[in-house]
Design a protein around this motif. Sequence first.
Motif: not given
Length: 413
Positions: A100-102, A110, A112-114, A170-171, A173, A213, A304
């Motif tokens: 999950t990328l932002e 970013r 968000v979630d690998y 994780s979390d 940039e 996500n 996490q």
Amino acid sequence: MKYIILVGDGMGDFPLESLDGRTPLEAADTPVMDFLAGRGRLFRLQTVPPGFAPGSDVANLSLLGYRPAECYSGRAPLEAASMGVELPPDAIAFRCNLVTLERQDDRQVRMVDYSGGHIDTATAAELIGLLDRELGDDYCRFYPGVSYRHLLVWRRGCAGLQTVPPHDHSDREVGEYWRRYLAVPGLGEVVSRAAQLLAAAPANQRRRENGENPANAIWLWGEGRPPAMATLAEQFGVSGALISAVDLLKGIGVYAGMEIINVPGVTGYLDTNYAGKVAAALEALKRHDLVFVHVEAPDEVSHQGRLDDKLQAISDFDHKVVGPMLEGLQRSGEAFRLVVTMDHFTPLATRTHADLPVPFLLFDSQRDARDPACADGSCWMEPVRGNYSERSAADAELLVDGREFLSLLLGND
């Protein structure tokens, strides 16, 4: 004599102020591991050789008696072997995470979630199937794995591409690393188009509606070509079986010539089928000399940053794997040597792997330190005071590589 290696992936950690200066391994409820530590002997093992990144690939190669400097060529080829994917001579295998990328644009990205919200295997297979139908050809193929862990086989150029594991960021940039993919002709188009397809996929729409996500991008890493490895039988004269939810571990087992046992309901997370793993391991010992059981959950929750979940994962490993395994071994009446260990540290403070020597305990059923025959101190195993933890093993004997470790377990030292 039977030989057993039980691995709690990523259990090692640093002392935490919230635990009154204890590590999660010290704070978790681990009566069985502590019992074994008191009757066996503690050692340390350098699972990650100098110059190698502290990955589960090289660390678990070491736990199976290998020296990564002699055989390691990348993580993804090992996973390909597990999945039954034969790599052409000109191919490079990539581990392909659903993440999950932002993204604001290709410069602001970013992680968000690998794990794409720890996506379930069936939904992930739907998404990987979509990518292969839309983007796959003779030079680019996607293969579904377990949960968020998949494979891309690439038969075009990618010279100079340097990838990074998503769980190390994780979390954070990650635009710098994202742009590395986009700069590779052909591969950049695949990565970019995959993100568009995944964002619009019905499966991800369902996940968003459920508050989960979305797995809205792929992340490529661990690339390499097939390794050259001797089997356990060739190196040590033993047969073996391996049990894990993780394709990487299964691939190592394939190259090691081990029987790969697929247990229904294993997930690589807190909800895995612990009882099924133990039952399969005990049954496999009727056919093999050595069984290797790998539990992924402590590592996953460490990435996490979840302390409560790490305490649970370590306690579950003790109560649901080590305890039942010990009981089953004792019921069998056969002599055995049992190792309990981790492959590497995954500290909660950093949420990534560390290359510190790992503590392991070695218990020999024939040389129980409380046996009256050991009263005069003649047994090679002397009782250890304390528990199974990083602190208890801080001054323990250090083994420098996997070959030394497995030789010790097999009594060839």
